[in-house]
Scaffold this active site. Structure first.
Site, mmCIF file in Angstrom:
data_model
loop_
_atom_site.group_PDB
_atom_site.id
_atom_site.type_symbol
_atom_site.label_atom_id
_atom_site.label_comp_id
_atom_site.label_asym_id
_atom_site.label_seq_id
_atom_site.Cartn_x
_atom_site.Cartn_y
_atom_site.Cartn_z
ATOM 1 N N HIS A 24 -4.529 -1.542 0.042
ATOM 2 C CA HIS A 24 -4.325 -0.519 -0.990
ATOM 3 C C HIS A 24 -4.752 -1.148 -2.322
ATOM 4 C CE1 HIS A 24 -0.879 0.183 1.815
ATOM 5 N NE2 HIS A 24 -0.907 1.450 1.463
ATOM 6 N N ASP A 75 -2.146 -3.530 -3.716
ATOM 7 C CA ASP A 75 -1.906 -4.812 -3.033
ATOM 8 C C ASP A 75 -2.686 -5.942 -3.695
ATOM 9 O OD1 ASP A 75 -0.811 -3.124 -1.114
ATOM 10 O OD2 ASP A 75 -2.556 -3.261 0.217
HETATM 11 C C1 XLS Z 1 3.977 3.213 5.657
HETATM 12 C C2 XLS Z 1 2.585 3.343 6.088
HETATM 13 C C3 XLS Z 1 1.566 2.640 5.197
HETATM 14 C C4 XLS Z 1 0.184 3.148 5.501
HETATM 15 C C5 XLS Z 1 -0.803 2.861 4.438
HETATM 16 O O1 XLS Z 1 4.919 3.462 6.390
HETATM 17 O O2 XLS Z 1 2.477 2.900 7.398
HETATM 18 O O3 XLS Z 1 1.670 1.268 5.361
HETATM 19 O O4 XLS Z 1 -0.287 2.632 6.701
HETATM 20 O O5 XLS Z 1 -0.471 3.430 3.218
#
Ligand code: XLS
Ligand code: NI
Ligand code: NI
Length: 431
Positions: free
Chosen positions: A97, A100
């Site tokens: 993301h 991150d």
């Molecule tokens: C959260 C989600 C997130 C997505 C990406 O529960 O799994 O990690 O995979 O935003």
């Protein structure tokens, strides 16, 4: 030698190893005419491995990482260490993301500049190594501006902020040659109907997704747009509850041939489904895209995002994926985090290595079950009555004619065993 992973050497396939190695995962092993690496398409999730600090609802950071901090220097160090781990694991993909990998700036423009600088650094590192981008995504859920949603926010300024953020993340994903772009609507839901305009929110979410698809064509991004369902958490009611709900949503907005689904093991379980059910349903509807591989604790009832370690479960998931023809642009993303007491660099590497081995074992079991053919033969036999011309003709008939035929032919159904335990015993021969 790595600054963080110190004396951890690149992992190799070594079935006899009693240290850090792949005992089952062998990237070059040919299975069904394809390398194992190309079947499984593993990815590291940057958020859990490098951004998550070890907090839980009762306490904050437990990890002590040299890259924790909100400066660009920290972000560059984080990128260095992440790529070092990709090399140690020799993992083919990663996912991220925006939040991150870059510090949040004082304005949108400053956050954008921070992000673009790190994306350039990623591009350099990617051209020097072998790790590619499985997918990029935007974090539209952590910052307080998103507390009432992103595309579904009652405030149009937050919709605008979300649109600009997704544009930025799609540009970056495109630039890095990403194979997919993911949207997980963490806050696209609501807590109470007392303050929520359900219809407006759903329409805004649909319009937003249409804009994402339009933008994909505008910039010539050839990857797949994926939506990731989750039934609750963080919000109580999510618009993207499960595969069935997302498919209905895509149909409503004319997107069912444009958008596919990223299915997460833990989210399937939270929705009251098995992972293989969600995969099989998506495949049957033509919207299977990719998987987030993890595992939830079955007692706690929330998204614990643990690394997978249950071979029979994983085998049934890959069995459905293989029946669907395997991955195209998708892959196996470890949307999983180590436990907050797992402090050592070695824990992070071992978690991925173990998960890759679990997936390799499950995958090989799935291939063996498919090649054996007994399960498919028994399933086909169960429905064999439908292969007759009379049974097929009934589907073109109507209730009154069917009722007439039932009495004139003296139809009298004879119940037959579903043989579940015998089928489970067959699965057990392979896992
Ligand atoms: C959260 C989600 C997130 C997505 C990406 O529960 O799994 O990690 O995979 O935003
Ligand atoms: Ni999740
Ligand atoms: Ni996920």
């Amino acid at each position: 030698m790595s600054r963080f992973f110190k004396d951890i050497l690149p992992l190799r396939h070594d079935p006899e190893s009693d240290g850090l190695a792949y005992r089952h995962y062998d990237p070059d092993e040919l299975i069904l005419g394809k390398r194992m690496e190309d079947h499984l398409r593993f990815a590291v999730a940057c958020w859990h491995s490098f951004a998550w600090e070890g907090g839980d609802p009762f306490g904050g950071r437990t990890f002590d990482r040299p890259w924790f901090g909100e400066t660009m220097e920290h972000a560059r160090l984080k990128a260095d260490i992440a790529f070092e781990m990709f090399e140690i694991l020799a993992i083919p993909f990663f996912c991220f993301h925006d939040a991150d990998i870059r510090p949040e700036g004082a304005s949108f423009a400053e956050s954008r500049r921070n992000f673009e600088e790190i994306i350039d650094l990623f591009a350099e590192k990617m051209s020097a190594g072998n790790t590619r981008l499985l997918w990029g995504t935007a974090n539209l859920f952590t910052h307080r501006r998103f507390m009432a949603g992103a595309a579904t926010n009652p405030d149009p300024d937050v919709f605008a902020w979300s649109a600009a953020t997704v544009k930025l993340c799609m540009d970056a994903t495109h630039k890095l040659g990403g194979q997919n772009y993911v949207l997980w609507g963490g806050r696209e839901g609501y807590e109470t109907l007392l303050n929520t305009d359900l219809v407006r929110e759903r329409n805004h979410a649909g319009r937003f997704l249409q804009m994402v698809v339009d933008y994909k064509y505008k910039i010539g991004f050839e990857g797949t747009i994926l939506v990731e369902p989750k039934p609750q958490e963080p919000t109580k009611h999510q618009h993207d509850h499960d595969v069935a709900a997302v498919y209905g949503f895509l149909r409503d907005f004319g997107l069912e041939t444009e958008v596919k689904i990223n299915i997460e093991q833990g989210h399937a379980v939270l929705a009251g489904h098995s992972f293989e059910h969600e995969i099989a349903l998506a495949a049957s509807l033509g919207v299977f895209g990719s998987i987030d591989m993890n595992r939830n604790d079955y007692q706690s009832g929330w998204d614990t995002d643990q690394f997978p370690n249950n071979v029979p479960e994983v085998a049934l998931a890959y069995y459905e994926i293989l029946k669907a023809g395997g991955f195209t642009t998708g892959g196996t993303n470890f949307d999983a985090k180590i436990r907050r007491q797992s402090l050592d660099p070695k824990d992070l590497v071992a978690a991925h290595a173990g998960a890759m081995d679990v997936c390799a074992r499950g995958f090989k079991a799935a291939v063996a079950m498919l090649e054996d053919g007994t399960l498919e033969a028994l399933r086909a036999e169960r429905y064999a009555g439908w292969d007759t011309p009379e049974a097929q003709a009934m589907l073109e008939s109507d209730l009154a004619r069917i009722a007439n035929r039932l009495e004139s032919d003296g139809v009298d159904p004879q119940p037959r065993s579903g043989r579940q335990e015998r089928l489970e015993n067959i699965v057990n021969r392979f896992v």
